[in-house]
Design an enzyme around this catalytic site. Structure first.
Site, PDB file in Angstrom:
ATOM      1  N   GLN A  33       3.731-115.450  25.335  1.00  0.00           N
ATOM      2  CA  GLN A  33       2.449-115.249  24.652  1.00  0.00           C
ATOM      3  C   GLN A  33       1.801-116.597  24.378  1.00  0.00           C
ATOM      4  O   GLN A  33       2.465-117.529  23.936  1.00  0.00           O
ATOM      5  CB  GLN A  33       2.640-114.505  23.333  1.00  0.00           C
ATOM      6  CG  GLN A  33       1.319-114.150  22.660  1.00  0.00           C
ATOM      7  CD  GLN A  33       1.509-113.408  21.346  1.00  0.00           C
ATOM      8  OE1 GLN A  33       1.917-114.016  20.346  1.00  0.00           O
ATOM      9  NE2 GLN A  33       1.216-112.117  21.340  1.00  0.00           N
ATOM     10  N   CYS A  63      -2.934-112.376  15.624  1.00  0.00           N
ATOM     11  CA  CYS A  63      -2.352-113.128  14.506  1.00  0.00           C
ATOM     12  C   CYS A  63      -3.431-113.520  13.506  1.00  0.00           C
ATOM     13  O   CYS A  63      -4.430-114.151  13.872  1.00  0.00           O
ATOM     14  CB  CYS A  63      -1.638-114.376  15.011  1.00  0.00           C
ATOM     15  SG  CYS A  63      -0.887-115.357  13.682  1.00  0.00           S
ATOM     16  N   LYS A 111      -2.743-108.750  23.349  1.00  0.00           N
ATOM     17  CA  LYS A 111      -2.211-108.092  22.146  1.00  0.00           C
ATOM     18  C   LYS A 111      -3.208-108.282  21.013  1.00  0.00           C
ATOM     19  O   LYS A 111      -3.615-109.403  20.714  1.00  0.00           O
ATOM     20  CB  LYS A 111      -0.858-108.657  21.742  1.00  0.00           C
ATOM     21  CG  LYS A 111      -0.203-107.873  20.605  1.00  0.00           C
ATOM     22  CD  LYS A 111       1.238-108.319  20.379  1.00  0.00           C
ATOM     23  CE  LYS A 111       1.933-107.379  19.387  1.00  0.00           C
ATOM     24  NZ  LYS A 111       1.433-107.509  18.027  1.00  0.00           N
ATOM     25  N   ASN A 184       2.143-100.577  19.262  1.00  0.00           N
ATOM     26  CA  ASN A 184       3.060-101.438  18.514  1.00  0.00           C
ATOM     27  C   ASN A 184       2.854-101.187  17.027  1.00  0.00           C
ATOM     28  O   ASN A 184       1.754-100.880  16.593  1.00  0.00           O
ATOM     29  CB  ASN A 184       2.785-102.911  18.858  1.00  0.00           C
ATOM     30  CG  ASN A 184       3.517-103.885  17.953  1.00  0.00           C
ATOM     31  OD1 ASN A 184       2.904-104.702  17.275  1.00  0.00           O
ATOM     32  ND2 ASN A 184       4.830-103.792  17.911  1.00  0.00           N
ATOM     33  N   GLY A 186       5.567-100.233  13.426  1.00  0.00           N
ATOM     34  CA  GLY A 186       6.255 -99.150  12.734  1.00  0.00           C
ATOM     35  C   GLY A 186       7.148 -98.295  13.607  1.00  0.00           C
ATOM     36  O   GLY A 186       7.523 -97.191  13.196  1.00  0.00           O
ATOM     37  N   GLY A 206       9.370-104.678  17.870  1.00  0.00           N
ATOM     38  CA  GLY A 206       9.669-106.053  17.483  1.00  0.00           C
ATOM     39  C   GLY A 206      10.741-106.165  16.419  1.00  0.00           C
ATOM     40  O   GLY A 206      11.906-106.437  16.702  1.00  0.00           O
TER      41      GLY A 206
END
Length: 341
Positions: A33, A63, A111, A184, A186, A206
């Site tokens: 990434q 992020c 992402k 992605n 939970g 993750g």
């Protein structure tokens, strides 16, 4: 790592971050990434990563940390879809340039979150995906099913406080069938994984794997249909990792403290706590220099000592101490199976 069209890491340092050749057969699925705010930087990064053998590269548009925002990349790019689209287009250009049998194309993905601050509307996310898609083509999207708060929440809080909205990811998968959409956030069970796969192309997991790496074996069985006898044993996994760790230290002077982190979740329960404590103490005692990563023993031997110490403490706690002729340092393969339990 990459800025203004140049690499700012030495080859040994780069190998520590991206050990493609050192991973051998495991390297083909490695995803690197990158964060970028400039198309030329992104182009250069992908071009250089391809030279290293990287075949999957992802752009970070999710992020929310303050430092990342100051660099104008990460989640803030979702508020600038045209700029994000230009960056992805540059990545795709570099990924498909001069393709041949020896230098195949690299897969590009993005992402991102499903919203930013107050705006979690489908229109906001749709505009972002559509802008990237129209400019760069059908790259894959990994959608973290939470919005990102750029102010008021820490990066850690942003991974759990915003409410999950998997339905929004499903909606985007239906609206953009010409590209792959992964969900992605939970996902911590086989049941949830299988349920998501009814609506999207794939699932990114993750923290669950970081906290319980053996969950991958469970996924292999129930998602991919791998029979139990085909799965690697605990001692095989440990031996493969410590071999890799020894190589990374010997060739690139990678610190034991960094190499130890992936191992801290290998063992669970009381033995796991004892193993983590003993491995940390063994590494600290083995270090021979404050400034450089020099150690008096190999990493594999430090792991063996920590496993033996954990097993010894466990046996003594139940009133069954090890025999007097048990060696001070056992082999990883011999002790791993017992230490996992």
């Amino acid at each position: 790592m990459f800025s203004r069209g140049q690499i700012h890491l030495t080859k040994p340092k780069l190998a520590q971050y991206i050990p493609i050749h050192e991973l051998g057969d495991f390297a083909h699925g490695t995803v690197v990434q990158i964060g970028a705010s400039d198309p030329q930087d992104a182009y250069t990064a992908v071009k250089e990563l391809r030279k290293l053998g990287v075949r999957h590269i992802n752009l970070n548009c999710g992020c929310p940390s303050r430092n990342v925002q100051m660099g104008s990349f990460g989640a803030v790019l979702m508020t600038k879809p045209e700029i994000a689209a230009g960056i992805v287009k540059a990545m795709v250009d570099a990924a498909t340039e001069s393709v041949d049998e020896l230098n195949p194309a690299t897969n590009i993905s993005v992402k991102c979150r499903i919203g930013i601050d107050e705006d979690e509307s489908p229109e906001f996310l749709r505009k972002f995906i559509d802008s990237v898609f129209k400019t760069a083509g059908p790259v894959s999207f990994v959608l973290h099913a939470r919005r990102a708060w750029l102010n008021g929440l820490s990066p850690e809080q942003n991974r759990s406080v915003p409410q999950l909205n998997h339905a929004r990811v499903y909606e985007m998968a239906r609206e953009f069938p010409q590209t792959q959409v992964f969900v992605n956030g939970g996902v911590d069970s086989v049941e949830k994984t299988l349920a998501h796969l009814q609506h999207v192309d794939g699932v990114m997991i993750g923290r669950k794997i970081r906290e319980d790496p053996w969950f991958l074996s469970t996924l292999d069985q129930y998602v991919y249909g791998v029979h139990g006898e085909m799965l690697p044993k605990a001692e095989q996994v440990l031996n493969e990792y410590v071999r890799f760790a020894d190589q990374m230290h010997e060739e690139y002077a990678m610190r034991y403290t960094v190499l130890a982190r992936p191992m801290y979740a290998i063992f669970g329960g009381r033995k796991g706590r004892s193993f983590r404590r003993n491995l940390g103490q063994t590494i600290l005692q083995a270090k021979t220099s404050k400034d450089r990563p020099l150690y008096s023993i190999r990493f594999s031997d430090a792991v063996s000592e920590a496993i033996y110490a954990a097993e010894k403490e466990h046996q003594q706690s139940i009133g069954a101490p090890l025999s007097e002729d048990e060696p001070a340092v056992c082999k990883v393969a011999a002790a791993a199976a017992a230490a996992v339990s």
